[in-house]
Write an enzyme that holds these catalytic residues in place. Sequence first.
Site, PDB file in Angstrom:
ATOM      1  N   CYS A   8       5.198   0.852   5.748  1.00 29.78           N
ATOM      2  CA  CYS A   8       5.504   0.273   4.439  1.00 29.78           C
ATOM      3  C   CYS A   8       6.261   1.333   3.635  1.00 29.78           C
ATOM      4  O   CYS A   8       6.724   2.326   4.190  1.00 29.78           O
ATOM      5  CB  CYS A   8       4.246  -0.226   3.730  1.00 29.78           C
ATOM      6  SG  CYS A   8       3.093   1.044   3.161  1.00 29.78           S
ATOM      7  N   ARG A  14      -0.256  -0.961   2.004  1.00 30.94           N
ATOM      8  CA  ARG A  14      -0.207  -1.950   3.078  1.00 30.94           C
ATOM      9  C   ARG A  14      -0.363  -1.359   4.471  1.00 30.94           C
ATOM     10  O   ARG A  14      -1.177  -1.846   5.272  1.00 30.94           O
ATOM     11  CB  ARG A  14       1.105  -2.744   3.003  1.00 30.94           C
ATOM     12  CG  ARG A  14       1.235  -3.562   1.740  1.00 30.94           C
ATOM     13  CD  ARG A  14       2.621  -4.154   1.599  1.00 30.94           C
ATOM     14  NE  ARG A  14       3.604  -3.097   1.343  1.00 30.94           N
ATOM     15  CZ  ARG A  14       4.910  -3.293   1.270  1.00 30.94           C
ATOM     16  NH1 ARG A  14       5.401  -4.517   1.457  1.00 30.94           N
ATOM     17  NH2 ARG A  14       5.731  -2.298   1.018  1.00 30.94           N
ATOM     18  N   ASP A 120       3.842  -6.024  -1.814  1.00 31.95           N
ATOM     19  CA  ASP A 120       3.260  -4.709  -2.057  1.00 31.95           C
ATOM     20  C   ASP A 120       2.201  -4.804  -3.156  1.00 31.95           C
ATOM     21  O   ASP A 120       2.529  -5.055  -4.322  1.00 31.95           O
ATOM     22  CB  ASP A 120       4.357  -3.726  -2.467  1.00 31.95           C
ATOM     23  CG  ASP A 120       3.897  -2.287  -2.442  1.00 31.95           C
ATOM     24  OD1 ASP A 120       2.669  -2.047  -2.472  1.00 31.95           O
ATOM     25  OD2 ASP A 120       4.761  -1.397  -2.397  1.00 31.95           O
TER      26      ASP A 120
END
EC number: 3.1.3.48
Length: 154
Positions: A8, A14, A120
């Site tokens: 990420c 994440r 996100d």
Amino acid sequence: MVDVAFVCLGNICRSPMAEAIMRQRLKDRNIHDIKVHSRGTGSWNLGEPPHEGTQKILNKHNIPFDGMISELFEATDDFDYIVAMDQSNVDNIKSINPNLKGQLFKLLEFSNMEESDVPDPYYTNNFEGVYDMVLSSCDNLIDYIVKDANLKEG
């Protein structure tokens, strides 16, 4: 042994969540030939533990994340499977290493969801939703890797 990396942006929300969940699912399924990592394409969180929101959701579901710190995805990384959280991550990965040897996917390619990108939670604060997205994708990803790499389960 095959190496899987979740990627990420900052490697604090994440991708470490996905790493921890994947490790737990591999343990639950008694699969030992897959090593799981996570990386970020941005360098501003290097060396930091997962975000507080990620820690809370993993603790809530009794998923360990001990010792995890943010690491940078680098051109020298040699993973067999690279799993990005969104299209921006895919683009950044290809920019960092245009000659990838490993297979590159977006995580939600392994889900039944209509969405293609994992949002996100650093910005949305929806850590529970991200947890659900990751969890719903992990077993299908594991199934793919076990078959693709001809690994044994159990």
